[in-house]
Design a protein around this motif. Sequence first.
Motif, short mmCIF file in Angstrom:
data_model
loop_
_atom_site.label_atom_id
_atom_site.label_comp_id
_atom_site.label_asym_id
_atom_site.label_seq_id
_atom_site.Cartn_x
_atom_site.Cartn_y
_atom_site.Cartn_z
N TYR A 16 46.29 13.33 -16.56
CA TYR A 16 47.28 12.27 -16.50
C TYR A 16 48.18 12.43 -17.72
O TYR A 16 47.88 11.93 -18.81
CB TYR A 16 46.62 10.90 -16.51
CG TYR A 16 45.69 10.65 -15.33
CD1 TYR A 16 46.19 10.23 -14.11
CD2 TYR A 16 44.33 10.87 -15.45
CE1 TYR A 16 45.36 10.00 -13.02
CE2 TYR A 16 43.48 10.66 -14.36
CZ TYR A 16 44.00 10.22 -13.16
OH TYR A 16 43.16 10.01 -12.09
N GLY A 17 49.26 13.18 -17.55
CA GLY A 17 50.09 13.49 -18.71
C GLY A 17 49.31 14.36 -19.68
O GLY A 17 48.80 15.43 -19.32
N ARG A 18 49.18 13.90 -20.90
CA ARG A 18 48.45 14.65 -21.93
C ARG A 18 46.96 14.34 -21.93
O ARG A 18 46.20 14.96 -22.69
CB ARG A 18 49.03 14.34 -23.32
CG ARG A 18 50.48 14.80 -23.49
CD ARG A 18 50.97 14.53 -24.90
NE ARG A 18 52.34 14.98 -25.10
CZ ARG A 18 53.00 14.87 -26.24
NH1 ARG A 18 52.40 14.29 -27.30
NH2 ARG A 18 54.24 15.30 -26.33
N VAL A 19 46.57 13.38 -21.12
CA VAL A 19 45.15 12.99 -21.07
C VAL A 19 44.44 13.79 -19.98
O VAL A 19 44.88 13.80 -18.82
CB VAL A 19 45.00 11.48 -20.80
CG1 VAL A 19 43.52 11.11 -20.67
CG2 VAL A 19 45.67 10.68 -21.90
N THR A 20 43.35 14.44 -20.34
CA THR A 20 42.54 15.18 -19.38
C THR A 20 41.33 14.35 -19.01
O THR A 20 40.44 14.14 -19.82
CB THR A 20 42.09 16.54 -19.96
OG1 THR A 20 43.25 17.31 -20.28
CG2 THR A 20 41.24 17.29 -18.95
N ALA A 21 41.30 13.87 -17.77
CA ALA A 21 40.17 13.06 -17.30
C ALA A 21 39.01 13.93 -16.86
O ALA A 21 37.84 13.60 -17.08
CB ALA A 21 40.62 12.16 -16.15
N ILE A 22 39.33 15.06 -16.21
CA ILE A 22 38.31 16.03 -15.80
C ILE A 22 38.76 17.39 -16.31
O ILE A 22 39.85 17.85 -15.99
CB ILE A 22 38.14 16.08 -14.26
CG1 ILE A 22 38.06 14.69 -13.65
CG2 ILE A 22 36.91 16.89 -13.90
CD1 ILE A 22 37.98 14.68 -12.14
N GLY A 23 37.90 18.03 -17.09
CA GLY A 23 38.29 19.28 -17.72
C GLY A 23 37.44 20.46 -17.28
O GLY A 23 36.61 20.95 -18.04
N GLY A 24 37.62 20.91 -16.04
CA GLY A 24 36.85 22.05 -15.55
C GLY A 24 35.42 21.69 -15.24
O GLY A 24 34.49 22.43 -15.59
N ALA A 25 35.22 20.58 -14.55
CA ALA A 25 33.86 20.08 -14.29
C ALA A 25 33.22 20.76 -13.09
O ALA A 25 33.87 21.05 -12.09
CB ALA A 25 33.91 18.57 -14.06
N ASP A 26 31.92 21.00 -13.22
CA ASP A 26 31.10 21.52 -12.12
C ASP A 26 30.10 20.45 -11.69
O ASP A 26 29.75 19.55 -12.47
CB ASP A 26 30.35 22.78 -12.56
CG ASP A 26 31.28 23.92 -12.92
OD1 ASP A 26 32.40 23.97 -12.37
OD2 ASP A 26 30.89 24.76 -13.76
N PHE A 27 29.63 20.58 -10.45
CA PHE A 27 28.72 19.57 -9.90
C PHE A 27 27.93 20.18 -8.76
O PHE A 27 28.48 20.95 -7.96
CB PHE A 27 29.53 18.37 -9.40
CG PHE A 27 28.72 17.29 -8.75
CD1 PHE A 27 28.18 16.25 -9.49
CD2 PHE A 27 28.47 17.31 -7.37
CE1 PHE A 27 27.43 15.25 -8.89
CE2 PHE A 27 27.72 16.32 -6.77
CZ PHE A 27 27.20 15.29 -7.53
#
Length: 271
Positions: A16-27
């Motif tokens: 979201y703009g400069r904010v990274t809510a999910i950064g290369g997440a695995d599941f």
Amino acid sequence: MTGEPTLSATGLVKRYGRVTAIGGADFDLLPGEVLAVVGDNGAGKSSLIKALSGALVPDAGEIRVDGELVHFRTPIDARKFGIETVYQDLALAPAQDIAANMYLGREKRRPGIAGKLLRSLDYTSMRSEARRVLDELDIKVKSITQPVETLSGGQRQGVAVARAAAFGTKAVIMDEPTAALGVAEASKVLALIDRIRQRGLPVVLISHNMPHVFDIADRIHVHRLGARVGVVSPATHSMNEVVGLITGALRLGEDGAVEEVEAAVRTGLGR
């Protein structure tokens, strides 16, 4: 528990703009398990779960159901693949009865002309099926026709979970299902989660309550700074170790054992 994951994700990213809510997440959610997802506030748990349930479209990464690549644009897309979610607000209509809530948005119409032309609902069928599901999951209510607003907090949670279990064929995602409940009602919800697992339906449990996590989970997915930092078992790792992974005081070594992290690295000063 082994086999191909029922629900999996690789390299999910959401910014979201400069904010990274999910950064290369695995599941990875394995068949027939209860997988707890834990992490601090702001760790990105909610964003991850929203991506898996179709409420959020990631900027990058892949989501698969039984190995098949899928693209969820809405929660309805996820439902079509058998992914049901029970949110904290439960999404129930208080003035309507239990059966109506079980079929909320998926009402059954009467067969024949009455259903097609007059759009009449098949209340008898919906109430019968709702009662069957509640009985199967051992959820106690006085009457299937009583308004949801007359139920206790635990019973309301039970109705929402039963709805998800009735329509979910691949996975049920539960967001803090015991957060607003007392000890007795929380225990009933945990027992309900266990019964869903016994039916062979895997459950994703998002929770801050570590005793509950260790009581019910088969594996624990630890989320921190927008990504998965490890998956551990309650049988091999302690509650203190999981908390250490959440805060960044500990990390998982290559052998799966936890090890301390220097304070400078933990706070990002050592980067």
